[in-house]
Scaffold this active site. Structure first.
Site, PDB file in Angstrom:
ATOM      1  N   GLY A 147      25.219 114.075 111.323  1.00 11.79           N
ATOM      2  CA  GLY A 147      26.312 114.219 110.838  1.00 11.79           C
ATOM      3  C   GLY A 147      26.571 115.485 109.964  1.00 11.79           C
ATOM      4  N   GLY A 203      29.698 117.570 107.285  1.00 14.16           N
ATOM      5  CA  GLY A 203      31.094 117.912 106.459  1.00 14.16           C
ATOM      6  C   GLY A 203      31.241 119.079 106.087  1.00 14.16           C
ATOM      7  N   VAL A 228      23.854 115.983 107.311  1.00 13.78           N
ATOM      8  CA  VAL A 228      23.080 114.950 107.147  1.00 13.78           C
ATOM      9  C   VAL A 228      22.082 114.886 108.087  1.00 13.78           C
ATOM     10  CG1 VAL A 228      23.078 112.752 106.898  1.00 13.78           C
ATOM     11  CG2 VAL A 228      25.217 113.781 105.949  1.00 13.78           C
ATOM     12  N   ASP A 255      38.197 109.252  99.809  1.00 16.04           N
ATOM     13  CA  ASP A 255      38.278 109.546 101.342  1.00 16.04           C
ATOM     14  C   ASP A 255      37.848 108.263 102.209  1.00 16.04           C
ATOM     15  OD1 ASP A 255      38.567 111.400 103.331  1.00 16.04           O
ATOM     16  OD2 ASP A 255      36.512 112.245 103.024  1.00 16.04           O
TER      17      ASP A 255
END
Length: 806
Positions: free
Chosen positions: A568, A570, A575, A696
């Site tokens: 992952g 962002g 990650v 979020d």
């Protein structure tokens, strides 16, 4: 004084006297180490006959190097070390053509060194280490400074390639280039420096094959070689055996060196320090290491060494420190190690040692700072010798940092002899077979950390000392413990009057009959999930098993932060999936690496830590550890380590690839919705006096474990408030600034109910399809806690659940 030659030698003063200017024939002025303060008076400019000027080891902060020093053209020695100077080195110093010693180290000097200083051919000592200087080293420095003996450039910001011409300064004895940003290879002609005694190039970003060390075999006076923490590759050459027997210290750790240790290392009989940690070395340790009789410290940690430790290690009777953790050593621990009569530190943890704990090792009377035999296949009871030894020498044990006996399968009760270790700070007895009561003396010790998890302890938990801090004590896996402080959430002991915890919960959280029914339904579901989680009790204790991890630990865990391990990414972070070596087999984690070059990344990290530091809930993603470290290039490195969730994010299940044949059943959707609702309810009202707004909440931040239990994560935009009234006045709706991800930000003052969450899931859509809240603006907008779930919605959910079961 005019007309005389005066030497002023280390008199005690407060400021540099201005009337020294009257000593116009002064040749020698030594004011070193006098605690001088104030300014360097301009009146000293009249002392143009000075041969030597010493102002080192004073507190002249606020001063720069006066340009008039360049007028002292007869100077042979200028010593300004460690006196608080800042600013640039003045260009005027290039006029000191007779200078032999220029000592400017340990100040706050900035900028580049004036180029003309490198042309003062008389220089023998040039020391500017521990400043903030920058620039390249001239390629011809060895030719322009042919008389150079001592070169100290370490701990600055120098860059560029190390000049090959260094070997032209054939009188060099001391070369200190450590902690800079040099690039490229090492010079290969160092064999011309026949008088070289000290070579320190650690943490300089040098990229080269370690074979250059062969060029040092002609340096017969060499005593120290520090080349650790670079990017050196290759294998140790067999010519290492030809280095001088005068060599006392050899440190080549934290590189990328592979292969085996040449057996010829036994020829280096003068060695007292050998550091090989954090490389890729393998194979057995050669038995010839037993010839190094002067050895005092050996570090073999974090390599891939195999086989048994050679019994010849016992010959090193002067050894103080032995680190051999995180390798693949096997067999029994050699009894010959009992010969270490001066040993202070012994770390053999995280290997494959087997058999019983040698009583001889526990009898080493000097072993008084650190002992760790954890994560091996050792078994048997703790030898009585360890208790006797620690007890007999307890006066020295105040420096003991950790006595780790974990995972040695020790049996019996926790030894009472440990009670005398009043200076003990960290005690780890986890993953053994200790039984009986927790001894009362443990709450009297000044422990900072206590790990008793996964034993067979029973009975009441003490209420004082370390047991008052839930973050400092770990008791998981002892199913017969009871009592303790409420935060430990252990069952009440039979002798303690038991209040109805359910009644207390209902009295606090249920203001109406409707809410009573809703909470009761949630409680039943949570009880079912709690029963299911017992089979995974290790995960709940996972957090206590790990402390801070270094960059090197995480580099290994993620296969060099490989793209193949990315799970992952962002705005502020990436990650990675990783497997920790310093843990049980197959310890899989998620490593969130912050990109500190992005503005706001540090703030996101702090928000996540602040939000989760006091949060404990089964539906929140747990932080296992953090890493505040430095990478191999000297840059700041920040990462968060989480539990890895095998089923990924809810986003992937709701919007999956057409080629993947998987779906969420109605019951799974209901369970996920309830899990998320429980997490949000806890964040808004279950963390004591704090209220946490996630900021979020979206499907990609909801992770699913093996049992499809949902966990809310990513608190980088979270906001912590002391109480609900401090953030919102009565009758107001939320006015928090827009936060979160586009597509999941609620219109201001929108009313979003948990029914929206449930219905979106049942229809196979994201939790918040473009109109959800900053978590639950449903709570913020209505000025009610998030736990106030619409009763009819919960009723419909319960009916749908029953229908799905049928």
């Amino acid at each position: 004084m005019p007309g005389s030659v005066v030497a002023i030698l280390q008199v005690v003063l407060f400021e540099i006297p201005k009337n020294l200017s009257q000593c116009r024939n002064l040749h020698y002025l030594n004011l070193i180490d006098n605690e001088l303060t104030g300014i360097i008076p301009s009146e000293l400019s009249s002392l143009i006959k000075l041969d030597a000027l010493g102002l080192s080891d004073n507190n002249l902060s606020g001063n720069t190097i006066p340009p008039f020093f360049g007028n002292f053209t007869l100077l042979i020695v200028l010593s300004l070390s460690n006196c608080g100077l800042h600013g640039y080195i003045p260009e005027s110093l290039v006029h000191l053509r007779n200078l032999k010693q220029l000592i400017l180290d340990t100040n706050q000097l900035t900028g580049e060194i004036p180029f003309g200083i490198y042309n003062i051919s008389t220089l023998e000592t040039f020391a500017v280490f521990t400043n903030q200087l920058q620039g390249n080293i001239p390629f011809d420095i060895g030719s322009t400074l042919p008389k150079l003996r001592n070169l100290g450039l370490g701990d600055n910001n120098f860059s560029g390639v190390l000049p090959v011409s260094l070997s032209n300064a054939s009188s060099l004895r001391f070369v200190g280039l450590f902690a800079n940003s040099f690039t490229g290879p090492m010079p290969k002609n160092l064999d011309r420096l026949l008088d070289l005694r000290f070579l320190s190039i650690w943490s300089t970003n040098i990229e080269d094959d370690i074979s250059f060390i062969s060029s040092l075999t002609n340096c017969t006076r060499l005593t120290v070689v520090d080349i650790f923490d670079n990017m050196l590759t290759g294998s140790l050459p067999v010519t290492i055996a030809n280095l001088t027997t005068q060599l006392r210290k050899l440190t080549i750790g934290i590189n990328r060196i592979h292969g085996t240790i040449p057996s010829g290392i036994g020829n280096l009989i003068g060695l007292n320090t050998l550091s090989l940690q954090l490389n890729l070395l393998s194979g057995p340790i050669p038995s010839t290491i037993g010839k190094l009789f002067k050895m005092q410290e050996i570090n073999l940690s974090a390599n891939m060494f195999t086989n048994e430790l050679p019994s010849s290690l016992g010959n090193l009777t002067l050894l103080n420190i032995l680190y051999a953790t995180r390798n693949n050593f096997s067999g029994s621990i050699p009894q010959s190690l009992a010969n270490f009569s001066r040993l202070l530190v012994l770390d053999l943890s995280v290997n494959n040692f087997s058999g019983v704990i040698p009583r001889e090792i526990m009898s080493i009377s000097s072993l008084s700072i650190y002992l760790d035999l954890s994560y091996n296949a050792l078994f048997g009871s703790v030898p009585s010798e360890i208790v006797w030894n620690f007890s007999k020498h307890y006066k020295r044990m105040h420096k003991l940092a950790a006595s780790s006996l974990r995972r040695k399968f020790a049996t019996g009760e926790i030894p009472q002899g440990l009670s005398v270790l009043r200076g003990l700070q960290d005690l780890d007895l986890s993953r053994n077979n200790f039984s009986g009561l927790i001894p009362s003396f443990l709450d009297e010790l000044h422990l900072l950390n206590l790990n008793l998890s996964f034993n067979r302890l029973q009975g009441p938990v003490p209420l004082e000392g370390v047991f008052r801090n839930t973050s400092a004590v770990s008791l998981q896996g002892n199913n017969e413990l009871c009592g303790g402080i409420l935060e430990l959430k252990l069952p009440y002991c039979p002798s303690i009057t038991k209040k109805n915890s359910s009644y207390i919960l209902l009295k606090v959280l249920i203001p109406s009959a409707v809410l009573f029914i809703a909470i009761l339904v949630l409680s039943c579901i949570l009880i079912r999930k709690k029963t299911k989680s017992r089979n995974n009790h290790y995960a709940s204790s996972f957090e206590s098993q790990f402390k801070r991890l270094s960059y090197a630990d995480l580099l290994r865990a993620t296969n060099g932060f490989s793209e193949a391990n990315v799970i992952g990414s962002g705005r502020f972070s990436t990650v990675y999936k990783g497997v920790l070596e310093d843990g049980p087999p197959d310890t899989v984690v998620a490593v969130k690496v912050l990109n500190l070059n992005i503005r706001g990344a540090h703030k996101s990290f702090m928000s996540e830590c602040n939000a989760l530091r006091g949060a404990r809930h089964r539906n929140l993603l747990k932080i296992l550890s953090i890493s505040l470290s430095i990478d191999f290039r000297g840059n700041d490195f920040t990462a968060l380590i989480y539990q890895f969730k095998a089923n990924g994010s809810l986003e992937n299940w709701l919007h999956q690839n057409e080629n993947i044949d998987r779906y969420l059943t109605l019951m799974q959707r209901l369970n996920i919705a309830i899990d998320v609702a429980c997490a949000v309810e806890y964040l808004h009202s279950g963390t004591g006096s704090d209220i946490i707004v996630h900021g979020d909440l979206k499907p990609s931040n909801i992770l699913l474990d093996d049992d499809m239990t949902a966990h809310v994560g990513d608190f980088g935009l979270a906001k912590v408030m002391s109480n609900i009234s401090s953030g919102f006045a009565a009758g107001e709706s939320s006015s928090i600034a827009v936060r979160g991800t586009i597509g999941y930000i609620a219109p201001e003052k929108a009313l979003i109910l948990i029914s929206s969450l449930l219905s979106k899931l049942f229809n196979g859509h994201p939790i918040n399809n473009g109109q959800t809240c900053e978590d639950t603006n449903l709570a913020m907008s209505t000025n009610q806690p998030a736990a106030h779930v619409n009763a009819s919605t919960m009723s419909r959910a319960k009916k749908a659940s029953r229908h799905g079961e049928r």
